[in-house]
Motif scaffolding. Structure first.
Motif, PDB file in Angstrom:
ATOM      1  N   LYS B 205      13.910  29.597  38.041  1.00 44.00           N
ATOM      2  CA  LYS B 205      14.398  29.490  39.416  1.00 44.00           C
ATOM      3  C   LYS B 205      13.555  30.212  40.456  1.00 44.00           C
ATOM      4  O   LYS B 205      13.810  30.085  41.642  1.00 44.00           O
ATOM      5  CB  LYS B 205      15.837  30.041  39.517  1.00 44.00           C
ATOM      6  N   THR B 206      12.588  31.005  40.014  1.00 42.59           N
ATOM      7  CA  THR B 206      11.829  31.764  41.012  1.00 42.59           C
ATOM      8  C   THR B 206      10.381  31.298  41.060  1.00 42.59           C
ATOM      9  O   THR B 206       9.898  30.619  40.162  1.00 42.59           O
ATOM     10  CB  THR B 206      11.814  33.275  40.703  1.00 42.59           C
ATOM     11  N   LYS B 207       9.715  31.715  42.123  1.00 44.34           N
ATOM     12  CA  LYS B 207       8.303  31.357  42.264  1.00 44.34           C
ATOM     13  C   LYS B 207       7.456  32.013  41.188  1.00 44.34           C
ATOM     14  O   LYS B 207       6.436  31.483  40.791  1.00 44.34           O
ATOM     15  CB  LYS B 207       7.804  31.778  43.647  1.00 44.34           C
ATOM     16  N   HIS B 210       7.602  29.768  38.322  1.00 44.10           N
ATOM     17  CA  HIS B 210       7.003  28.508  38.760  1.00 44.10           C
ATOM     18  C   HIS B 210       5.482  28.595  38.725  1.00 44.10           C
ATOM     19  O   HIS B 210       4.804  27.717  38.191  1.00 44.10           O
ATOM     20  CB  HIS B 210       7.488  28.264  40.187  1.00 44.10           C
ATOM     21  N   TYR B 211       4.938  29.673  39.275  1.00 46.61           N
ATOM     22  CA  TYR B 211       3.482  29.816  39.322  1.00 46.61           C
ATOM     23  C   TYR B 211       2.910  30.102  37.936  1.00 46.61           C
ATOM     24  O   TYR B 211       1.800  29.684  37.621  1.00 46.61           O
ATOM     25  CB  TYR B 211       3.087  30.909  40.321  1.00 46.61           C
ATOM     26  N   VAL B 213       4.050  28.893  35.172  1.00 50.49           N
ATOM     27  CA  VAL B 213       3.980  27.578  34.521  1.00 50.49           C
ATOM     28  C   VAL B 213       2.798  26.783  35.071  1.00 50.49           C
ATOM     29  O   VAL B 213       2.034  26.173  34.316  1.00 50.49           O
ATOM     30  CB  VAL B 213       5.294  26.794  34.736  1.00 50.49           C
ATOM     31  N   ALA B 214       2.619  26.801  36.395  1.00 49.70           N
ATOM     32  CA  ALA B 214       1.535  26.029  37.012  1.00 49.70           C
ATOM     33  C   ALA B 214       0.176  26.490  36.491  1.00 49.70           C
ATOM     34  O   ALA B 214      -0.671  25.679  36.125  1.00 49.70           O
ATOM     35  CB  ALA B 214       1.598  26.160  38.535  1.00 49.70           C
ATOM     36  N   ASP B 217      -0.323  25.391  32.909  1.00 53.93           N
ATOM     37  CA  ASP B 217      -0.465  23.946  32.757  1.00 53.93           C
ATOM     38  C   ASP B 217      -1.846  23.485  33.193  1.00 53.93           C
ATOM     39  O   ASP B 217      -2.531  22.770  32.472  1.00 53.93           O
ATOM     40  CB  ASP B 217       0.620  23.250  33.600  1.00 53.93           C
ATOM     41  N   ALA B 222      -4.175  24.865  39.999  1.00 57.16           N
ATOM     42  CA  ALA B 222      -3.528  26.016  40.635  1.00 57.16           C
ATOM     43  C   ALA B 222      -4.517  26.751  41.535  1.00 57.16           C
ATOM     44  O   ALA B 222      -4.196  27.125  42.659  1.00 57.16           O
ATOM     45  CB  ALA B 222      -2.977  26.956  39.568  1.00 57.16           C
ATOM     46  N   GLY B 226      -4.693  27.172  45.991  1.00 55.96           N
ATOM     47  CA  GLY B 226      -4.613  28.450  46.664  1.00 55.96           C
ATOM     48  C   GLY B 226      -3.675  29.437  45.988  1.00 55.96           C
ATOM     49  O   GLY B 226      -3.219  30.380  46.614  1.00 55.96           O
ATOM     50  N   ILE B 227      -3.374  29.215  44.709  1.00 57.00           N
ATOM     51  CA  ILE B 227      -2.524  30.154  43.974  1.00 57.00           C
ATOM     52  C   ILE B 227      -3.410  31.252  43.393  1.00 57.00           C
ATOM     53  O   ILE B 227      -4.511  30.985  42.923  1.00 57.00           O
ATOM     54  CB  ILE B 227      -1.765  29.407  42.858  1.00 57.00           C
ATOM     55  N   LYS B 228      -2.910  32.489  43.443  1.00 57.54           N
ATOM     56  CA  LYS B 228      -3.686  33.601  42.885  1.00 57.54           C
ATOM     57  C   LYS B 228      -3.543  33.581  41.363  1.00 57.54           C
ATOM     58  O   LYS B 228      -2.639  34.214  40.802  1.00 57.54           O
ATOM     59  CB  LYS B 228      -3.186  34.927  43.440  1.00 57.54           C
TER      60      LYS B 228
END
Lengths: 499, 343
Positions: B205-207, B210-211, B213-214, B217, B222, B226-228
């Motif tokens: 349920k949280t970022k 979520h991040y 998992v991203a 994957d 990612a 722009g994901i750290k």
């Protein structure tokens, strides 16, 4: 429509381990314009945009954003400055839904993920721009074209000032291209600058306000919309200086047909037939992603196909890479780092791999035989420095490509397939690689060169085939083709004009 | 225009075929197969042994799996993010030893805080070395395993560290019970369920989840989004060590002592549970709920076979076969075009 300068690049130089990809490029992008970027493969387009979006760092030069010098050292930096891109080989997070991918890295709310909220927002974007894809579908089920559209929608969700689209239509059908163009107009209406990279002249003419043509890491010219004509663009794209230095295949074809392909088709490739004779070099060209690379993948046994392939008169089934090799095909793939070389093995170990059986005694590999075999390959392909024990990853792009070719030199292949044989190869080594390819043909093998660089096809091929949108649109002996005609064909000029 | 539509259809056709054309039973089996096996095994043991299906045995199974379950849930984050953490087992014992040493000095609450902080540092070091240090997760955490093993022996001299009888507050964490709906439930079981809920919510349920998992994957996608990426890999390693640390604290309280040895079992069970759990609900990727069920399955089978009278050797053999069969069956159901990954 266009206003003040948004981004200015000054004297951008980029060097990749000794190879100059950009040799001092200065250009500017105005607010709200669609700026086309053209150039042959290796002209430096991708390098330039990857510098603008923080993927590569620049060797020297300066980038100004709204007049202020900025340092863009990561995609996150670029993202924060409002610079975004959709690359040609766009990737999504396959386990996430379409909606989750669109908002990835930019989700609503604080700590918690609010999927309902995110999905509602994405649905609104899809409705507005007219994309009809179920947003709760997992990204892993999307086709290439759908992936591209979803990636474009992500741009809408972010407040970008400048968006780079790298060959956005390579994987789209005509209807989807119209959708893309209406998207671009929406971006433009919001004052967003678009950098549009494409090989297709019809699109460029239709959508771009200005274009800049790159040639060999330098700017060839910047044209206003009214100045964009087929002749002018092709003239500016072609590197005349390069032409003089290159070889020309006069033709070695004999009468023996080695490879015969009948009604060969695959996903994204309409049925086509061709033959290649012993000593002949068939050059296949067309836009990147237009289907020509599938031919190499089919003959290499990597993707399934329909139709009939015969070698020396016998029908062969090539349903795996090992069967393709046993049948007599040698595939020199495009992405040598990923598909052909073992970076942490030495030059010798790499080139000896296909012929290991002949280098053993009592089942054990004889190191000295391996080294001397590698040394003979290196001398034949004029690899400098001649250090067979050095790891392959420390060699230059040109030498790595020679190693990939060297792997197949002594293997008794009947058909050699080269895919983009000189991409990422420094100019000096290009002629040597051409000589090797022509030598292989002269020895009586059938050779297929698949390349998006027209100049390469003009130098190497004896017969030319142009593939556009998965179809063969032109097939003729090279003597009857001109460079400009092939370039126009591969940019789809003729079919566009007819439409 | 009609031609365009035909072309569009041709492009999407293979995808719809793959999604809808597959028989219902395969889809059901993929989604519910593992859970069906767990339930059927439970029913089987209930028939084989009269004591198996009872609240007290259920409570026993839950009680015995607490530490293993915590370790497995922590490890799940690291496997999701695409790496390995071999140091989780030793993270339990080292945290336990530090906790046991600190309780008489700092009092129970500060001691727990210090022990958990130490666990976080272990995770931080692992994470930084794997990302900025560019080392492989297996190598880093293998090294960490030896380092922590050395620290354990150095601190204890190889002997256990006992907790005094007067530390009632601290012992209550592992040994206390509360009445719930007329039944006595062990405090550590309640703690386990709280940690499970928190970890499950964090992952789904949280970022943060979520991040993670991203990144696991598709790190490239990612990165371009722009994901750290490094940041989230480090967070996953810290979560792993932190939750294992909670296991260490509870273990210390349950046994009123800290043992310098015995960490290998946790590590092996955790890996088995994570990969077994990945098959739960047909996700094909590790998730916290699956891990919980995976650990539960391993301990339930152990308890059931024990009651029926199988020897220890047979239990080990069975656990190994179940793991290979479950993960193997799942791989058969999720067949990839070209399989070239052997880790």
């Amino acid at each position: 429509m266009t206003g003040e300068l948004l981004v200015e690049a000054r004297d951008i130089v980029k060097e990749f381990s000794g190879t100059m990809a950009l040799k001092g490029v200065s250009l500017s992008f105005k607010r709200g314009e669609v700026h086309g970027l053209l150039g042959e493969n290796g002209a430096g387009k991708s390098t330039l945009i990857k510098i603008l979006t923080g993927v590569y760092s620049l060797t020297s030069g300066q980038i100004l954003l709204g007049g202020e010098p900025v340092k863009i050292s990561s995609p996150l930096d670029a993202h924060n400055m409002g610079l975004g891109a959709v690359y040609q080989d766009v990737e999504l997070v396959s386990g996430f839904t379409v909606g989750q991918n669109v908002v990835l890295g930019n989700e609503a709310g604080g700590l918690l993920v609010n999927q309902a909220e995110d999905h509602r927002e994405v649905q609104a974007i899809f409705d507005e721009i007219g994309i009809k894809i179920d947003i709760s579908r997992p990204a892993s089920t999307l086709s290439a074209a759908e992936t591209q559209l979803v990636a474009l929608a992500t741009l809408f969700h972010r407040k970008y000032k400048l968006i780079v689209l790298d060959e956005p239509t390579a994987r789209l059908s005509a209807g989807e291209v119209d959708l893309l163009f209406s998207l671009i107009h929406k971006f433009q209406a919001q004052g967003i600058t678009i950098i549009y990279i494409s090989h297709r002249l019809g699109e460029i003419k239709k959508i771009c306000d200005r274009i800049t043509i790159l040639r060999g890491g330098l700017i060839s010219a910047t044209l206003e919309h009214a100045e964009i004509t087929e002749e002018r663009v092709t003239e500016l794209m072609v590197d005349r200086s390069k032409k003089d230095l290159e070889t020309y295949n006069e033709g070695h074809a004999t009468d023996d047909v080695v490879l015969e392909v009948q009604n060969l088709s695959a996903d994204g490739l309409a049925p086509l037939s061709f033959t290649v004779r012993a000593g002949e070099v068939l050059g296949i060209t067309g836009p990147v992603g237009g289907g020509m690379e599938k031919i190499g993948r089919v003959l290499g046994g990597i993707i399934p196909y329909d139709g009939m392939v015969s070698l020396d008169g016998d029908v062969v089934a090539i349903d795996s890479p090992s069967r393709s090799r046993r049948a007599g095909f040698a595939l020199v793939p495009e992405d040598r780092r990923k598909q052909a070389l073992f970076p942490n093995l030495s030059f010798a170990e790499n080139v000896c791999l296909p012929v290991l059986d002949s280098l053993t005694r009592f089942g054990l590999i004889r190191r000295n035989l391996e080294i001397s075999y590698a040394d003979s390959v290196m001398s034949r392909l004029s690899v400098q420095p001649r250090q067979p024990s050095k790891l392959i990853k420390f060699f230059s792009g040109g030498n790595q490509q020679k190693a990939v070719i060297g792997k197949w030199l002594k293997v008794e292949a009947r058909v050699f397939i080269f895919v983009e044989p000189t991409s990422g190869v420094d100019v000096g080594a290009i002629k040597e690689i051409y000589d090797i390819i022509l030598h292989i043909a002269a020895e009586g093998a059938a050779v297929i060169v698949i390349s998006s660089a027209i100049q390469e096809i003009m130098s190497l091929a004896e017969t030319v085939l142009v593939i556009h949108d998965g179809r063969a649109v032109h097939s003729a002996p090279k003597r009857e083709c001109s460079h400009d005609q092939l370039l126009a064909l591969s940019m789809g000029a003729r079919s566009r004009d007819a439409a | 225009m009609t031609e365009t539509m035909a072309e569009d259809q041709a492009r999407t056709a293979p995808i719809t075929r793959a999604a809808a054309g597959e028989p219902l039973w395969i889809r059901l089996l993929r989604r519910w197969g593992t859970i069906a096996v767990i339930v059927l095994t439970g029913i089987g043991f209930s028939f084989a042994s009269e004591w198996f299906f009872s609240f007290s045995n259920f409570n026993n199974i839950l009680f015995s799996m607490i530490v293993s379950c915590l370790v497995s849930m922590g490890l799940t984050y690291v496997v999701i993010v695409g790496s390995f953490d071999l140091s989780v087992g030793l993270c339990v014992t080292t945290t336990s030893i530090i906790c046991a040493f600190m309780v008489p000095i700092l009092g129970p609450w500060l001691a727990i805080l210090v022990a958990l902080m130490f666990a976080l540092v272990i995770g931080l070091v692992n994470g930084v070395l794997v990302t900025y240090g560019r080392l492989s997760g297996i190598v880093v955490t293998l090294g960490m395993m030896f380092v922590l093993g050395g620290i354990n022996i150095y601190l204890t001299g190889g002997y256990q560290v006992a907790i005094g009888y007067e530390e009632t507050a601290f012992r209550y964490i592992g040994q206390g019970q509360v009445p719930l709906f007329g039944l006595k439930v062990a405090i550590p079981v309640i703690l386990l369920l709280i940690v499970f809920l928190a970890a499950h919510l964090l992952a789904t349920k949280t970022k943060v989840g979520h991040y993670i998992v991203a990144v696991g994957d598709n790190p490239m996608a990612a990165f371009y989004s722009g994901i750290k990426v490094y940041h989230w890999v480090i967070v996953a390693f810290m979560l792993s060590a932190f939750i294992a640390g909670i296991g260490g604290v509870i273990l210390t309280s349950i046994s009123s002592s800290a043992q310098p040895v015995g960490s290998a079992g946790y590590l092996l069970e955790a890996f088995a549970a994570v990969f077994l759990g990945a098959t739960v609900l047909g996700k094909g990727k590790p998730h916290i709920l699956g891990t919980l069920l995976g650990v539960f399955f391993i301990y339930m089978v152990n308890s059931g076979m024990n009651m029926v009278g199988f020897p220890y050797a047979a239990r080990q053999l069975f656990a190994g076969l179940v793991l290979i069969l479950a993960v193997g069956a799942n791989a058969m159901l999720n067949r990839e075009e070209i399989h070239l990954k052997f880790i």
